[in-house]
Design a protein around this motif. Structure first.
Motif, PDB file in Angstrom:
ATOM      1  N   ARG A  93      -2.936  -5.548  -7.136  1.00 35.96           N
ATOM      2  CA  ARG A  93      -2.516  -4.157  -6.945  1.00 35.96           C
ATOM      3  C   ARG A  93      -1.286  -3.919  -7.792  1.00 35.96           C
ATOM      4  O   ARG A  93      -0.170  -4.256  -7.412  1.00 35.96           O
ATOM      5  CB  ARG A  93      -2.187  -3.904  -5.490  1.00 35.96           C
ATOM      6  CG  ARG A  93      -3.389  -4.198  -4.612  1.00 35.96           C
ATOM      7  CD  ARG A  93      -3.110  -3.817  -3.211  1.00 35.96           C
ATOM      8  NE  ARG A  93      -4.208  -4.226  -2.359  1.00 35.96           N
ATOM      9  CZ  ARG A  93      -4.164  -4.153  -1.043  1.00 35.96           C
ATOM     10  NH1 ARG A  93      -3.084  -3.693  -0.456  1.00 35.96           N
ATOM     11  NH2 ARG A  93      -5.192  -4.541  -0.327  1.00 35.96           N
ATOM     12  N   ASP A 119      -8.261   5.229  -1.244  1.00 33.20           N
ATOM     13  CA  ASP A 119      -6.942   5.741  -1.614  1.00 33.20           C
ATOM     14  C   ASP A 119      -6.213   4.834  -2.604  1.00 33.20           C
ATOM     15  O   ASP A 119      -5.234   5.241  -3.212  1.00 33.20           O
ATOM     16  CB  ASP A 119      -6.084   5.962  -0.364  1.00 33.20           C
ATOM     17  CG  ASP A 119      -6.164   4.796   0.610  1.00 33.20           C
ATOM     18  OD1 ASP A 119      -6.958   3.859   0.372  1.00 33.20           O
ATOM     19  OD2 ASP A 119      -5.435   4.816   1.615  1.00 33.20           O
ATOM     20  N   LEU A 120      -6.671   3.605  -2.745  1.00 32.40           N
ATOM     21  CA  LEU A 120      -5.980   2.678  -3.649  1.00 32.40           C
ATOM     22  C   LEU A 120      -6.606   2.690  -5.039  1.00 32.40           C
ATOM     23  O   LEU A 120      -7.783   2.972  -5.202  1.00 32.40           O
ATOM     24  CB  LEU A 120      -6.050   1.247  -3.095  1.00 32.40           C
ATOM     25  CG  LEU A 120      -5.289   0.975  -1.800  1.00 32.40           C
ATOM     26  CD1 LEU A 120      -5.359  -0.508  -1.445  1.00 32.40           C
ATOM     27  CD2 LEU A 120      -3.832   1.424  -1.923  1.00 32.40           C
ATOM     28  N   GLN A 121      -5.779   2.340  -6.000  1.00 30.56           N
ATOM     29  CA  GLN A 121      -6.214   2.300  -7.381  1.00 30.56           C
ATOM     30  C   GLN A 121      -7.450   1.408  -7.550  1.00 30.56           C
ATOM     31  O   GLN A 121      -8.421   1.781  -8.213  1.00 30.56           O
ATOM     32  CB  GLN A 121      -5.057   1.793  -8.252  1.00 30.56           C
ATOM     33  CG  GLN A 121      -5.182   2.114  -9.706  1.00 30.56           C
ATOM     34  CD  GLN A 121      -5.400   3.609  -9.954  1.00 30.56           C
ATOM     35  OE1 GLN A 121      -4.785   4.436  -9.295  1.00 30.56           O
ATOM     36  NE2 GLN A 121      -6.290   3.940 -10.876  1.00 30.56           N
ATOM     37  N   LYS A 173       0.812  -1.208   0.000  1.00 31.27           N
ATOM     38  CA  LYS A 173       0.000   0.000   0.000  1.00 31.27           C
ATOM     39  C   LYS A 173       0.852   1.267   0.000  1.00 31.27           C
ATOM     40  O   LYS A 173       0.622   2.195  -0.769  1.00 31.27           O
ATOM     41  CB  LYS A 173      -0.869  -0.026   1.256  1.00 31.27           C
ATOM     42  CG  LYS A 173      -1.812   1.111   1.308  1.00 31.27           C
ATOM     43  CD  LYS A 173      -2.902   0.865   2.289  1.00 31.27           C
ATOM     44  CE  LYS A 173      -3.834   2.048   2.227  1.00 31.27           C
ATOM     45  NZ  LYS A 173      -4.937   1.893   3.155  1.00 31.27           N
ATOM     46  N   LYS A 196     -10.486   3.109  -6.461  1.00 34.00           N
ATOM     47  CA  LYS A 196     -10.957   4.106  -7.430  1.00 34.00           C
ATOM     48  C   LYS A 196     -11.685   3.436  -8.587  1.00 34.00           C
ATOM     49  O   LYS A 196     -12.715   3.913  -9.059  1.00 34.00           O
ATOM     50  CB  LYS A 196      -9.762   4.928  -7.943  1.00 34.00           C
ATOM     51  CG  LYS A 196      -9.227   5.874  -6.886  1.00 34.00           C
ATOM     52  CD  LYS A 196      -7.915   6.528  -7.292  1.00 34.00           C
ATOM     53  CE  LYS A 196      -7.307   7.245  -6.088  1.00 34.00           C
ATOM     54  NZ  LYS A 196      -5.846   7.430  -6.219  1.00 34.00           N
ATOM     55  N   GLN A 197     -11.154   2.329  -9.037  1.00 26.82           N
ATOM     56  CA  GLN A 197     -11.792   1.572 -10.112  1.00 26.82           C
ATOM     57  C   GLN A 197     -13.207   1.166  -9.728  1.00 26.82           C
ATOM     58  O   GLN A 197     -14.130   1.241 -10.523  1.00 26.82           O
ATOM     59  CB  GLN A 197     -10.978   0.301 -10.408  1.00 26.82           C
ATOM     60  CG  GLN A 197      -9.677   0.548 -11.139  1.00 26.82           C
ATOM     61  CD  GLN A 197      -9.915   1.028 -12.548  1.00 26.82           C
ATOM     62  OE1 GLN A 197     -10.796   0.523 -13.232  1.00 26.82           O
ATOM     63  NE2 GLN A 197      -9.163   2.034 -12.964  1.00 26.82           N
ATOM     64  N   ASN A 246       3.856   6.256  -4.790  1.00 24.95           N
ATOM     65  CA  ASN A 246       4.237   6.205  -6.192  1.00 24.95           C
ATOM     66  C   ASN A 246       5.729   5.970  -6.390  1.00 24.95           C
ATOM     67  O   ASN A 246       6.339   6.569  -7.271  1.00 24.95           O
ATOM     68  CB  ASN A 246       3.856   7.535  -6.855  1.00 24.95           C
ATOM     69  CG  ASN A 246       2.870   7.288  -7.964  1.00 24.95           C
ATOM     70  OD1 ASN A 246       3.231   6.707  -8.976  1.00 24.95           O
ATOM     71  ND2 ASN A 246       1.629   7.674  -7.741  1.00 24.95           N
ATOM     72  N   GLN A 282       0.618   1.147 -12.395  1.00 25.92           N
ATOM     73  CA  GLN A 282       0.288   1.575 -13.751  1.00 25.92           C
ATOM     74  C   GLN A 282       1.528   1.922 -14.567  1.00 25.92           C
ATOM     75  O   GLN A 282       1.648   1.563 -15.724  1.00 25.92           O
ATOM     76  CB  GLN A 282      -0.591   2.831 -13.675  1.00 25.92           C
ATOM     77  CG  GLN A 282      -1.806   2.684 -12.800  1.00 25.92           C
ATOM     78  CD  GLN A 282      -3.017   2.270 -13.580  1.00 25.92           C
ATOM     79  OE1 GLN A 282      -3.447   2.985 -14.464  1.00 25.92           O
ATOM     80  NE2 GLN A 282      -3.543   1.099 -13.273  1.00 25.92           N
ATOM     81  N   SER A 283       2.451   2.620 -13.921  1.00 30.39           N
ATOM     82  CA  SER A 283       3.566   3.200 -14.667  1.00 30.39           C
ATOM     83  C   SER A 283       4.673   2.205 -15.003  1.00 30.39           C
ATOM     84  O   SER A 283       5.590   2.534 -15.747  1.00 30.39           O
ATOM     85  CB  SER A 283       4.160   4.362 -13.878  1.00 30.39           C
ATOM     86  OG  SER A 283       4.641   3.890 -12.638  1.00 30.39           O
ATOM     87  N   GLU A 285       2.243   2.111  -3.301  1.00 27.93           N
ATOM     88  CA  GLU A 285       1.264   2.706  -4.199  1.00 27.93           C
ATOM     89  C   GLU A 285       0.974   4.155  -3.819  1.00 27.93           C
ATOM     90  O   GLU A 285       0.922   5.028  -4.686  1.00 27.93           O
ATOM     91  CB  GLU A 285      -0.033   1.885  -4.180  1.00 27.93           C
ATOM     92  CG  GLU A 285      -1.068   2.474  -5.118  1.00 27.93           C
ATOM     93  CD  GLU A 285      -2.313   1.600  -5.290  1.00 27.93           C
ATOM     94  OE1 GLU A 285      -2.225   0.384  -5.052  1.00 27.93           O
ATOM     95  OE2 GLU A 285      -3.353   2.146  -5.653  1.00 27.93           O
TER      96      GLU A 285
END
Lengths: 337, 337
Positions: free
Chosen positions: A153, A194-196, A127, A199-200, A133, A156-157, A130
């Motif tokens: 988890r 707060d996690l991707q 966590k 958000k999804q 970043n 993306q980058s 993430e």
DNA sequence: GTGAAAGCGCTAACAG
DNA sequence: CTGTTAGCGCTTTCAC
């Protein structure tokens, strides 16, 4: 006591070690009779080629490094099960480490294993990683020739193979399901905003609303930052009181349990007055009362898939980089009509 | 791409590989200036000694093999956490395999890892292994110089270090606790009557009854062989109906949840009419309603302890064979008065 | 059909 | 203070 080596066998039969090596590997260069007696002897004495010698020679360890944020979570335990099963089937061992959601730990683990201990990584990011970043440690590993497959988890980058849950679709479909059952005031409670993946799921919820023609109302979204599940109720109760809802989607089981308790306490019947659906790994959902309808996540398949992708990559069976999406399933139990 | 070796460094500075090796190991034989520049360079270039070369040379892998019956169980996941933590702290890696309660799988795993992959085993026996009393694979491993430390589900007949839960005392103390609260008709429900730990818990229950002067009534003991938790209720409901009980001790959380549901269904109040206590790992217990009083098992400590014993043995810090007992704790929540 | 030798990356005894 | 060498257990090329 000491383990039998090729040398010992050579001595036993008064042949050279290379003869033994070839005989054990069934080389055409060696006569049938020699092969036979050597193989028989090796089997009897339970000879096993030394792992480290082989790894050194082959520059390959047939070992996978797995990094999990935690194991105290049914979902990750399921993923692990899938990984272990697939790895074993393919002749790989698995070194497993827990990052405990810490960036430092995660990076120490990668450091520690980047010395020829393993051929590749399978991991779900911590966590902290993430949130901050900070993904250089992953990049370094890949650049140094140790491939990574990320699951659940993912970063993306970072360009690498990935296996993810269909969080977006899962949430969207759930809204649609509820709408068709007649629900109009559908709330969304998240403990991972707060996690991707959080958000999804929220995006999917919005998408679902739009699709069925319900308007998004931010009052119907509750984001809980508090990490102690015992305190969920402090947030959930007022939220429920101040909103007139007929359905709730939550991002996890634990908060769904809290929600169900709060609903009951405020006199609501489940599923008659309010339906409850949670993204879930299954264990609490199956034991709650009423039993929970869930957006089920297939951790084991995720683990199998990720492991297979990594192994194929290691064995050069394919080289292109893919992102695989594992569908969720709506498992209908008793918390929905 | 290719990893930096001692050889590359030697070439870089026009010295021999042994000079580099010694410099990196801070040998007194090497001049400060040489050491300094070599160490600096190694650090910059992120040099790491090759794991397999080291293992081959040292005949030691700093790796532990862990065999668990399953990971889909909070208790074992906790044990694993303790193992992983301690291993890492002591500089060991952990290769983890799942036996899935199968003897064959268990023995394949031992075979697979008995080639110099690991220095020692940490394991809890598969159910099948225990039921069939087939322990030769363990014995072979120990005889061949690969030590084993068993935890939780241990094999009585194998002589090795062991770490076990205090099942007997845990059950006995619980009976006493209930008696002091005024309970006289204390039932015992077991889903593991075929396992050694199940027998221990039953014995402890009997011992507890004796100690407080209650007589043992076999009608108050229910053994469930059925492994599907969904079917527990088929056994539990009639058991509850036909007995006039005021307390229940169960061997696990899952069956405790079923029991609580059955009790509620038959009109009993928990804990007013009937108290419920379960041997537990904690996850369901904390989310049930009412929250469950448990005989808590400390899986993480068990894992830490077992790992430490194995590592001490591997590093010859002690050699005597011990059995360590981890105490249980009664965690009082809302299913008891 | 069998063996000698090199080499994977590293350490350590021994020589200089 | 630095280098040569042997060896950990195995595979593989090249001789014989």
């Amino acid at each position: 006591m000491k383990k039998l080596t090729i040398k010992d066998i050579a001595k036993e039969f008064n042949v050279s070690i290379s003869t033994v090596s070839k005989a054990l590997n069934d080389s055409y260069e060696i006569s049938e009779s020699t092969k036979e007696k050597i193989q028989k002897y090796a089997k009897e004495k339970n000879y096993k080629p030394n792992f480290n010698a082989l790894s050194l020679k082959n520059r390959s360890t047939k070992t996978i490094g797995v990094i999990l944020p935690t194991m105290l979570n049914y979902f990750f335990a399921q993923v692990f099960k899938g990984i272990e099963k697939t790895a074993l089937k393919e002749g790989y061992k698995v070194i497993t480490c827990i990052s405990n959601q810490s960036y430092d730990k995660e990076q120490e683990i990668i450091e520690m294993l980047s010395n020829g201990s393993i051929d590749g990584f399978l991991l779900s990011t911590a966590k902290e990683t993430e949130l901050n970043n900070k993904y250089d440690h992953f990049k370094d590993s890949i650049d140094n020739g140790t491939p990574i497959v990320m699951f659940d988890r993912v970063a993306q980058s970072i360009i690498c193979d990935k296996v993810i849950t269909d969080d977006f679709e899962g949430a969207a479909n759930t809204v649609e399901f509820l709408y068709k059952k007649g629900h109009k005031k559908i709330a969304f409670i998240s403990t991972i905003s707060d996690l991707q993946i959080g958000k999804q799921r929220l995006q999917g919820y919005k998408q679902g609303l739009e699709k069925v023609g319900l308007s998004f109302d931010e009052n119907l979204v509750l984001n809980i930052i508090e990490k102690d599940y015992k305190k969920y109720k402090n947030k959930v109760r007022p939220f429920i009181k101040s909103n007139d809802i007929d359905a709730v989607i939550t991002t996890g089981e634990s908060v769904a349990v809290s929600t169900m308790k709060a609903l009951k306490k405020s006199g609501k019947k489940i599923p008659k007055d309010v339906a409850v659906i949670a993204f879930s790994n299954g264990i609490l959902a199956r034991h709650s009362s009423p039993k929970m309808t869930t957006i089920s996540q297939h951790g084991e398949i995720m683990g199998e898939t990720a492991a297979q992708i990594l192994i194929n990559k290691l064995e050069k069976k394919h080289t292109e980089i893919t992102t695989k999406i594992i569908k969720t399933d709506l498992v209908i139990r008793d918390s929905t009509r």
